[in-house]
Scaffold this active site. Sequence first.
Site, PDB file in Angstrom:
ATOM      1  CE  LYS A  54      49.760  37.998  45.494  1.00 15.66           C
ATOM      2  NZ  LYS A  54      48.509  37.313  45.372  1.00 15.66           N
TER       3      LYS A  54
ATOM      4  CE  LYS B 170      47.542  42.971  40.942  1.00 12.67           C
ATOM      5  NZ  LYS B 170      46.438  42.067  40.775  1.00 12.67           N
TER       6      LYS B 170
ATOM      7  CE  LYS C 141      40.554  38.553  44.376  1.00 13.70           C
ATOM      8  NZ  LYS C 141      41.704  37.630  44.206  1.00 13.70           N
TER       9      LYS C 141
HETATM   10  P1  ATP Z   1      45.411  39.281  45.213  1.00 21.39           P
HETATM   11  O1  ATP Z   1      45.379  40.681  45.748  1.00 21.39           O
HETATM   12  O2  ATP Z   1      44.931  38.264  46.184  1.00 21.39           O
HETATM   13  O3  ATP Z   1      46.700  38.921  44.568  1.00 21.39           O
HETATM   14  P2  ATP Z   1      44.128  40.116  42.789  1.00 21.39           P
HETATM   15  O4  ATP Z   1      43.222  41.265  43.091  1.00 21.39           O
HETATM   16  O5  ATP Z   1      45.405  40.396  42.108  1.00 21.39           O
HETATM   17  O6  ATP Z   1      44.327  39.240  44.075  1.00 21.39           O
HETATM   18  P3  ATP Z   1      43.385  37.697  41.293  1.00 21.39           P
HETATM   19  O7  ATP Z   1      42.455  36.706  41.840  1.00 21.39           O
HETATM   20  O8  ATP Z   1      44.818  37.346  41.410  1.00 21.39           O
HETATM   21  O9  ATP Z   1      43.203  39.146  41.926  1.00 21.39           O
HETATM   22  O10 ATP Z   1      43.004  38.001  39.795  1.00 21.39           O
HETATM   23  C1  ATP Z   1      41.825  37.643  39.132  1.00 21.39           C
HETATM   24  C2  ATP Z   1      41.823  38.278  37.754  1.00 21.39           C
HETATM   25  O11 ATP Z   1      41.692  39.708  37.894  1.00 21.39           O
HETATM   26  C3  ATP Z   1      43.121  38.072  36.955  1.00 21.39           C
HETATM   27  O12 ATP Z   1      42.801  37.842  35.608  1.00 21.39           O
HETATM   28  C4  ATP Z   1      43.858  39.385  37.109  1.00 21.39           C
HETATM   29  O13 ATP Z   1      44.697  39.644  36.015  1.00 21.39           O
HETATM   30  C5  ATP Z   1      42.707  40.365  37.158  1.00 21.39           C
HETATM   31  N1  ATP Z   1      43.081  41.575  37.901  1.00 21.39           N
HETATM   32  C6  ATP Z   1      43.482  41.637  39.185  1.00 21.39           C
HETATM   33  N2  ATP Z   1      43.728  42.908  39.558  1.00 21.39           N
HETATM   34  C7  ATP Z   1      43.495  43.679  38.463  1.00 21.39           C
HETATM   35  C8  ATP Z   1      43.583  45.082  38.206  1.00 21.39           C
HETATM   36  N3  ATP Z   1      43.960  45.930  39.148  1.00 21.39           N
HETATM   37  N4  ATP Z   1      43.263  45.527  36.963  1.00 21.39           N
HETATM   38  C9  ATP Z   1      42.862  44.664  36.008  1.00 21.39           C
HETATM   39  N5  ATP Z   1      42.766  43.322  36.187  1.00 21.39           N
HETATM   40  C10 ATP Z   1      43.079  42.822  37.393  1.00 21.39           C
END
Ligand code: ATP
Length: 332
Positions: free
Chosen positions: A115, A197, A200
Site C-alpha cells: 500500500k 490478488k 476491491k
Molecule cells: P483493499 O483493496 O481496500 O485493501 P481488500 O479487497 O483487500 O481491500 P479487505 O477489506 O482488506 O479487502 O478484506 C476483507 C476480507 O476479505 C479479509 O479477510 C481478506 O483476507 C479477504 N480478501 C480480500 N481479498 C481477497 C481475495 N482476493 N481472495 C480471498 N480473500 C480476500
Amino acid sequence: MLADRPVSFSGVQPSGNLTIGNYLGAIKNFPEFSEKYKCFYCVVDEHAITVRQIPAELRRRTYETLALYIACGLDPEKNTLYVQSHVPAHAELAWILNCFTMFGELSRMTQFKDKSAKHADNINAGLFTYPSLMAADILLYQTDVVPIGSDQKQHVELTRDIAERFNQIFPDTFTVPEPIIPQSGARIMSLAEPEKKMSKSDENENAVVRILDDKDTMIRKFRRAVTDSGNEIRRGEDKPGINNLITIYSCFTGKTAEEVEREFDGVGYGEFKTAVGNACAEKIMPVQEEYRRLLADKGYLEEVMKKGADEAAYYARKTLSKVRRKIGFVNL
Ligand code: ATP
Ligand code: LTN
C-alpha cells in the site's frame, strides 16, 4: 473466556465495493461460525481511512458493508454486527498495543509495503500502524478464531506475537487467536493480472468481479479474463489465469478442482468462462436481492449498528479495564 462460548472475530473495510474475493475468502464463511462461537463481525471504518476516502462514499459504504453482511447470511440476532468507530475501545487499545509493537515488525508487513508503494504520496502513520489496530480489534474480544483470506495471515501472526509479548509481561491478559483460512478461495486472483490478488480498490474494473455487478457484467468480466496460452481446462503451475477460474467455479459450485477438470474436458476457454460467470451469478443474485431490500431500510441498519455497538462495547470494556489495570493506569 469472555463469553460462554469461544469467540470468532473478523472485519471488512468499507473501502470499496466488495468483490467475490471478499465473499469467497471471508464473508461467505462467517455464518458457519454462528452456532459454535460467539461471533463479532465488524465494519472497520477506522482501518479504511489509512488511505484517503471521500467522506460521503465512506459513509455510504459503511451501510452497504453492513447490509452485505446480513444479505450473506449473518443474522444480527445471532451475531454481533457493528461499526468499529462506534466502539472507542478499539482505538484506545490500539494506542496501548502500539507501545508493545516493534518498528521492525511493522516494517516487514507486506500489506504496508504494497500500500505504501501504491499510495506513495500518503504514507501516513496510520497505514504503518494498521496492524496494531487490527490486533486491538481481535484481542479486545478475547478472540479464539479469526476467519480471513490468506493475505491477512501475516497480520494475525503479528497479533499473536503482540498478545504473547504482552502476556509475558502481564500474564493472562489476552487469548492468543488462531487464523482460519479456507482450503479453497483463500486467495482469489485478479482477472486482469492473475499473479495479483483481486482487490476491491483496484482501479481496473475488468480485474474485479463485484458482489453488486449485474449478471451480464459478471459474465462479460469472466469472458475477458486473462488466460494462459493453451486451450485445456487443466490446472498447471504456469497457468495462473485458468487456475483462478477453476478455483472460482469450484467455490461457487462446491465441486472439487478434479471434478471441474473432468466436467470441462474437451471444452474451450470461451465456454468455460461463460460457465464460471453463470455459476457466480447463480450464487450471488439472491444475495443482491436481499441486499437491496435491506439497503432500502436505513432505519433498520442503524438499529442493527446501535445494538451491535452496545453489545460489543460491553465485552470490549471488560478487556480494556483489565489492560488498564495491568499496565498501571488509574481506573476511576
Ligand atoms: P483493499 O483493496 O481496500 O485493501 P481488500 O479487497 O483487500 O481491500 P479487505 O477489506 O482488506 O479487502 O478484506 C476483507 C476480507 O476479505 C479479509 O479477510 C481478506 O483476507 C479477504 N480478501 C480480500 N481479498 C481477497 C481475495 N482476493 N481472495 C480471498 N480473500 C480476500
Ligand atoms: N485487515 C483486514 C481487515 C480487518 C480485520 C480485522 C480482519 C481489520 N480488523 C480483524 C480480521 C480481524 C483487511 O485488510 N482485510
